[in-house]
Structure formats: structure tokens, C-alpha cells
Design an enzyme around this catalytic site. Structure first.
Site, PDB file in Angstrom:
ATOM      1  N   LYS A  40      44.281  50.577  37.551  1.00 43.26           N
ATOM      2  CA  LYS A  40      44.809  51.794  37.357  1.00 43.26           C
ATOM      3  C   LYS A  40      46.008  51.676  37.627  1.00 43.26           C
ATOM      4  O   LYS A  40      47.387  52.498  36.643  1.00 43.26           O
ATOM      5  CB  LYS A  40      44.915  51.959  39.588  1.00 43.26           C
ATOM      6  CG  LYS A  40      45.911  52.931  39.396  1.00 43.26           C
ATOM      7  CD  LYS A  40      45.015  53.949  39.778  1.00 43.26           C
ATOM      8  CE  LYS A  40      46.376  55.563  39.764  1.00 43.26           C
ATOM      9  NZ  LYS A  40      45.972  56.451  40.505  1.00 43.26           N
ATOM     10  N   PHE A  95      50.992  63.271  26.155  1.00 41.46           N
ATOM     11  CA  PHE A  95      52.154  62.755  27.080  1.00 41.46           C
ATOM     12  C   PHE A  95      53.688  62.267  26.393  1.00 41.46           C
ATOM     13  O   PHE A  95      53.670  61.139  26.164  1.00 41.46           O
ATOM     14  CB  PHE A  95      51.600  61.473  27.678  1.00 41.46           C
ATOM     15  CG  PHE A  95      51.065  61.865  29.037  1.00 41.46           C
ATOM     16  CD1 PHE A  95      50.297  62.779  29.521  1.00 41.46           C
ATOM     17  CD2 PHE A  95      51.808  61.146  30.226  1.00 41.46           C
ATOM     18  CE1 PHE A  95      49.899  63.059  30.907  1.00 41.46           C
ATOM     19  CE2 PHE A  95      51.481  61.197  31.801  1.00 41.46           C
ATOM     20  CZ  PHE A  95      50.761  61.858  32.082  1.00 41.46           C
ATOM     21  N   CYS A 152      53.104  59.199  42.026  1.00 41.51           N
ATOM     22  CA  CYS A 152      52.658  57.849  41.562  1.00 41.51           C
ATOM     23  C   CYS A 152      53.368  57.367  40.456  1.00 41.51           C
ATOM     24  O   CYS A 152      53.365  56.159  41.203  1.00 41.51           O
ATOM     25  CB  CYS A 152      50.986  58.315  41.150  1.00 41.51           C
ATOM     26  SG  CYS A 152      49.987  58.950  42.575  1.00 41.51           S
TER      27      CYS A 152
END
Ligand code: UDX
Length: 436
Positions: free
Chosen positions: A206, A251, A262
Site C-alpha cells: 500500500k 498521473f 492519503c
């Protein structure tokens, strides 16, 4: 027998997960310590804005499969318990604050039935899962713990939960994996890649993913700085490099950088954890990623100052966008709101508009001036800053807006507006990373 689930923490992640798992046919109880949140959710109403989740939640409440409560003993009926609480940046440093994660495990431990599985979804520093598993082996030896990181993007939360691009599970044994495979069967059957990992790797996946995404954004914003210095155009550069499939075009949108609940705090917590592990050198580059990101915000302020005046006290600045990205009402670490607040602190009169984020923004910065309509926000402005790329802003008519402002000057902090259209209507148009 169908498994029963509990979801601890009902924010963006937990409420979405609870509603989505209910839509797969499971009985789900969502638990949150905030009574007002639980009251709203129980009525099928969302305490925040997330496209598509409102209708899903209302429909699932109607089925009777999905309930919400503040009472932790409600987990006693469930077989699998998802920990979805926040891990914000701590007040006194870069590390993640694990208070809520630890408190959740402590609160459910006495109620866990034989054979139940606790599944962490919150983003945590590597090593946390093992610590919690050790804690459980004393407080609730009848239960096991696994880690199942979540990659959902706000604005696409339902889609990312029900059709994720991969499922990652960190488990310590086959039984935990089998339970999770059983739970996610409908999603696995869609062909979703399934990755079994150990606990630390699952936690690391993650933060590694978010660090990579942050790096991509800061890379293109660094290129934007160079383009500005060299007379180039970062949007053309991004398009050109993006055609290389090894790089990819997503991105690579240059602008005022990343924010939200986040990316910023995750890269900081990752650095802090690497330092504890003695691997700080490996993540030294993330410091630069963070610095480039923060610089993107100050560059907008520099452009405003260079154009208007060092002293901003006589100027009115209209800020379009308060949320950290469009299709969300989330203003946590929002670059747009940060820039608005900094300009106000520098003495400018700042008026902020946002389609969904005014109330959350007002809670953070009560002293900023907020307007519900763009036409009211831009009235008499010396400059307009386009800082969150809501569709509504791309559809503005520059001629109409031009009649309301004091000076036709706009800075596109997201490289999303059609500059030919604005220039044709007589505007001075400045965009980050584009010199002409
Ligand atoms: C992110 C991750 O994408 C997701 O996988 C993870 O689970 C949680 O964190 P989210 O915070 O919803 O999701 O936002 P994201 O879409 O990643 O955007 C983050 C920030 O980067 C936003 O402020 C956005 O405006 C900015 N951004 C994004 C850019 O500045 N340029 C880009 O090209 C892309």
C-alpha cells in the site's frame, strides 16, 4: 453458511466497504464511535460526498443486510471484522498515529467469537499487523488477524471496491487466505488478480503504491519547473513521454500537486518508519517528492505576487476549488485550500468557491470568505485561481466571467482549462509549467 461481517470505522473507506460487501450479499454491521455519523448512515444517508455510494448505501439499508451502530459488542455475531479506521499524521511528527487502529482492536477483542478473523484495511506502518496479531494472541487467542490493503480512490470508491485492479491479502496461514477468498469470490470471479503475501509485504504494498503515485506527480511537477525556466510546455512533454508504455500517461498531470487524506501523510509515515527500521537512506528521495509537492503550492503564490504586487492587501483573489480533487468533498491537506489560506494570511481578500467542499472547508478555515456561486466568487477579482479541476469550471464562459472581474487574469493550477478559449475572450492566462 454465509459469513457475517463487521466494519470498524465508517469514513470514506469503511462506509464504502460496508455498503459494497452488503451488495455482495453479506450481513454487515458498521461500527463507528461518532453517533451522528451512525445515525445518518442508518437512515441510508452519507455523511460525506462520494458519487454512487449514496444510492448504493440507501439500497443496502433497505435490504436489511446493512446496519450501523456505536456498540462494539455488535461484532459478537460476525465472523470477519474489517478495521477501516483512520491513521492520520501524528501531531508531533511525520509518523502515522495508530491510536484508532489499536483502540479498535482492543474494543472488539472481548467480543470475538471462536475462529473469527480480524482484517486490517487501514494504511499502517510496516510491522503494525504483526504487533496487532501478537496483541490478539493474548487478548483473543480464538481469533486470527490478516491484512488486506485498500487502494480505493475517492470519487471512484465504489468502482474501486467492487472491481479493483487487484486484491492483496497478507496472511499468516492458509485458513485466513481461504476465508478471504470465500468473501471476495464474486470479485475474484471477475478475473481480478489475487496476491497472497506475508503481513509485512501486504502493508508495504500500500505505501509503496502511494509513494510511486506521489513520485509520478512530483516528477511531472519538477519537469514543470524546468519547463518554466527553459521556456517549454509541460503538458506537451507529459503527453510525449506518456506514449511510452513503460512510463504511461496517467498521473502525469502537472499542477499544484497532490493532497488528500492519503498520499501526503503516507509518504511521510513511510519515511518515519524506514528511519526506525534503519532503512532511511532508501526513502531519502521521498523527502524531495514532498518538497517538490509543497513547492508547487508556493509557486502559485509567487506568480500571483510577481504579477500583482508583493503586498497583496489591496487585491481580491477568487479561488475556484477547495477540495483536494474533484468529485469529492474532502479538504484534508487540500493544495487548493492551503493556497487560499496562505494568500489570505499574506493580506489578500480571498473568496473561495467549491461545488461540494464549502462546508468541510469552512470547518477548517472559518475565516475564509466562501461563495456558493462562481459568479459571486469572481465579482471584482484581480485574479482567478483555478485550483481544483471540477467539470463545472471547464464549462465556464470566459466572456461572461470577464464581465464580472476587475481584471481578466486567470492562473490555471491544474492545466485543465482551454487556454485558447480564455485568451480569445481577452484573458491573460497563466498555467504552471507552460511559458507561452
Ligand atoms: C490515493 C490513491 O490513488 C489510492 O489508490 C489510495 O488508496 C488512496 O490515495 P486519492 O487520495 O483518492 O487516492 O486521490 P488520487 O486520485 O490518487 O489523487 C491524489 C492527489 O494527486 C490529488 O490531490 C490530485 O489532484 C493529485 N494529482 C493526481 C495530481 O496532481 N496529478 C495527477 O496526475 C494525478
Amino acid at each position: 453458511m454465509t459469513l457475517k461481517l463487521s466494519v470498524i470505522g465508517c469514513g470514506y473507506l469503511g462506509a464504502t466497504h460496508a455498503a459494497c460487501m452488503s451488495s455482495l450479499g453479506f450481513d454487515v454491521v458498521g461500527i463507528d464511535t461518532d453517533q451522528s455519523k451512525v445515525d445518518l448512515l442508518s437512515k441510508g444517508e452519507l455523511p460525506f460526498y462520494e458519487p454512487g455510494l449514496d444510492t448504493l448505501l440507501a439500497a443496502e439499508i433497505k435490504t436489511g443486510r446493512l446496519t450501523f451502530t456505536t456498540d462494539f459488542s455488535a461484532v459478537a455475531d460476525a465472523d470477519v471484522h474489517f478495521i477501516c479506521v483512520g491513521t492520520p499524521q501524528s501531531k508531533d511528527g511525520l509518523a502515522a498515529d495508530l491510536t484508532y487502529v489499536k483502540a479498535s482492536v482492543t474494543a472488539i477483542a472481548p467480543h470475538l467469537k471462536e475462529g473469527s478473523l480480524v482484517v486490517g484495511k487501514s494504511t499502517v506502518p510496516v510491522g503494525t499487523a504483526q504487533l496487532l496479531r501478537d496483541q490478539l494472541s493474548v487478548a483473543a487467542p480464538q481469533a486470527d488477524l490478516a491484512w488486506n490493503p485498500e487502494f480505493l480512490r475517492e470519487g471512484f470508491a465504489v468502482e474501486d471496491t467492487l472491481t479493483p485492479n487487484r486484491l492483496v491479502v497478507g496472511v499468516a496461514n492458509d485458513r485466513a487466505e481461504e476465508i478471504l477468498k470465500d468473501l471476495y469470490k464474486p470479485i475474484i470471479d471477475l478475473g481480478t488478480p489475487w496476491i497472497r503475501a506475508d503481513l509485512p509485504t501486504a502493508e508495504l504494498v500500500k505505501v509503496a503504491a502511494n509513494s510511486f503515485l506521489a513520485t509520478k506527480i512530483s516528477f511531472i511537477n519538477a519537469m514543470a519547473e524546468v519547463c518554466e525556466a527553459a521556456g517549454g510546455d509541460v503538458t506537451v512533454l507529459a503527453k510525449a513521454i506518456g506514449y511510452d508504455p513503460r512510463i504511461g500517461s496517467r498521473f502525469l498531470q502537472a499542477g499544484i500537486g497532490f493532497g488528500g487524506g492519503c498520499l501526503p501523510k503516507d509518504i511521510r509515515a513511510f519515511m518515519a518508519r524506514a528511519e526506525e527500521l534503519g532503512a532511511d537512506q532508501a526513502l531519502e528521495f521521498l523527502r524531495e517528492i514532498d518538497a517538490i509537492n509543497m513547492r508547487a503550492r508556493s509557486r502559485v503564490i509567487d506568480i500571483v505576487r510577481a504579477d500583482l504586487s508583493e503586498d497583496l492587501t489591496q487585491y481580491k483573489i477568487a479561488v475556484l476549488g477547495a477540495t483536494f480533487k474533484p468529485d469529492s468533498d474532502d479538504v484534508r491537506d487540500s493544495p487548493a485550500l492551503d493556497i487560499a489560506a496562505q494568500l489570505q494570511a499574506a493580506g489578500a481578500q480571498v473568496v473561495v468557491h467549491d461545488p461540494k467542499g464549502i462546508e468541510p472547508a469552512r470547518k477548517r478555515f472559518p475565516n475564509l470568505d466562501y461563495q456558493e456561486k462562481v459568479v459571486d466568487a469572481v465579482k471584482g477579482a484581480d485574479v482567478i485561481l483555478h485550483l481544483t479541476e471540477w467539470k463545472e469550471y471547464r464549462e465556464l464562459d470566459p466572456s461572461v466571467i470577464g464581465q464580472l472581474v476587475k481584471s481578466k487574469f486567470i492562473i490555471d493550477g491544474r492545466n485543465m482549462l482551454d487556454r485558447n478559449k480564455w485568451r480569445a475572450a481577452g484573458w491573460r492566462f497563466h498555467a504552471l509549467g507552460r511559458t507561452d
